[in-house]
Design an enzyme around this catalytic site. Sequence first.
Site, PDB file in Angstrom:
ATOM      1  N   HIS A 189      -7.910  -3.429   6.669  1.00 55.44           N
ATOM      2  CA  HIS A 189      -8.616  -2.590   7.639  1.00 55.44           C
ATOM      3  C   HIS A 189     -10.033  -3.125   7.859  1.00 55.44           C
ATOM      4  CE1 HIS A 189      -5.594   0.463   8.402  1.00 55.44           C
ATOM      5  NE2 HIS A 189      -5.325   0.483   7.111  1.00 55.44           N
ATOM      6  N   GLU A 220      -1.960  -4.274   4.598  1.00 57.40           N
ATOM      7  CA  GLU A 220      -2.745  -3.333   5.402  1.00 57.40           C
ATOM      8  C   GLU A 220      -4.252  -3.577   5.354  1.00 57.40           C
ATOM      9  OE1 GLU A 220      -1.551   0.797   5.389  1.00 57.40           O
ATOM     10  OE2 GLU A 220       0.219   0.296   4.198  1.00 57.40           O
TER      11      GLU A 220
END
Length: 299
Positions: free
Chosen positions: A274, A272
């Site tokens: 970002h 993940e």
Amino acid sequence: MNEFSESHDTDAVREFTVSDADAGPYALTEGPDGALWFTLVHRGAVARRDPDDGLVTVHPVGDGPTVITAGPDGALWFTEYRAQRIGRITPEGDYSSFAPLTPGGGPFGITAGPDGAIWFTLSSADRVGRVTVDGDITEYPAPGAFPSALTTGPDGALWCTLNQGNAVGRLTVDGHGTAYPLPTEGAAPVGIAAGPDGALWFTEIGAGRIGRITVDGDITEYPLSGPAAKPHAVTAGPDGALWFTEWGSGRVGRITVDGRLTSYALSGADCEPHGITAHDGALWCALETGSLARIEVQP
């Protein structure tokens, strides 16, 4: 205060654990003190990674700190999405916050503006706000639905992605807005950054593309491996290229101003990634699973 531990190391990519997986490193920026500052979105904290010894200092702030930027006043400014406030923290750790005029607006994107103020988006309210270093706030209608990230353009205006408007918006410092619709339906743009070529570059998380828009509104799109890549944030690198995170595939991508693409695998497809920023001659991105990744710029 705790020291990072290294969790993944290749020729080009190194990862450093900076929190447990529940804390959620989300966005990051280089501070005025030369350190790397990042938000811990699920812990309600902002953290500082020392550039010399890698020690991490965690500062509690409001709920849901999201995007962070260096301000013109020597402090760090960030959005507190769940607390519905704009936060400010000095390199010494002194914290304060300010409430936007519109309640429940969902502050998300934030950037230092061309006018010495801090600008931010209120995604849920379709508004863009401006806060001075003294805390005076003004708000303007966004030029479209769900303004997300924003940045200062080379033309002295603010440029933002309109995630639900499927467009890129431009806002002058006196609040005049213009929207430029994207050619691809369902593109859902998120990240945006000023490029070294005088254009703005943005991510299309819904379409799996990187976009480029000139200050005159001419748009070019570059497809990635597919919509599953879910490109999220983008930044200008020290090598004259644009770098971006692929949230869906667990990779960091690089695109030259003439559209040539390369990418780097992180520790896993589910890490993940970002936020992303240039720092200390490399690219750094925040992995919501608890690490910061450093990507070496290749010659």
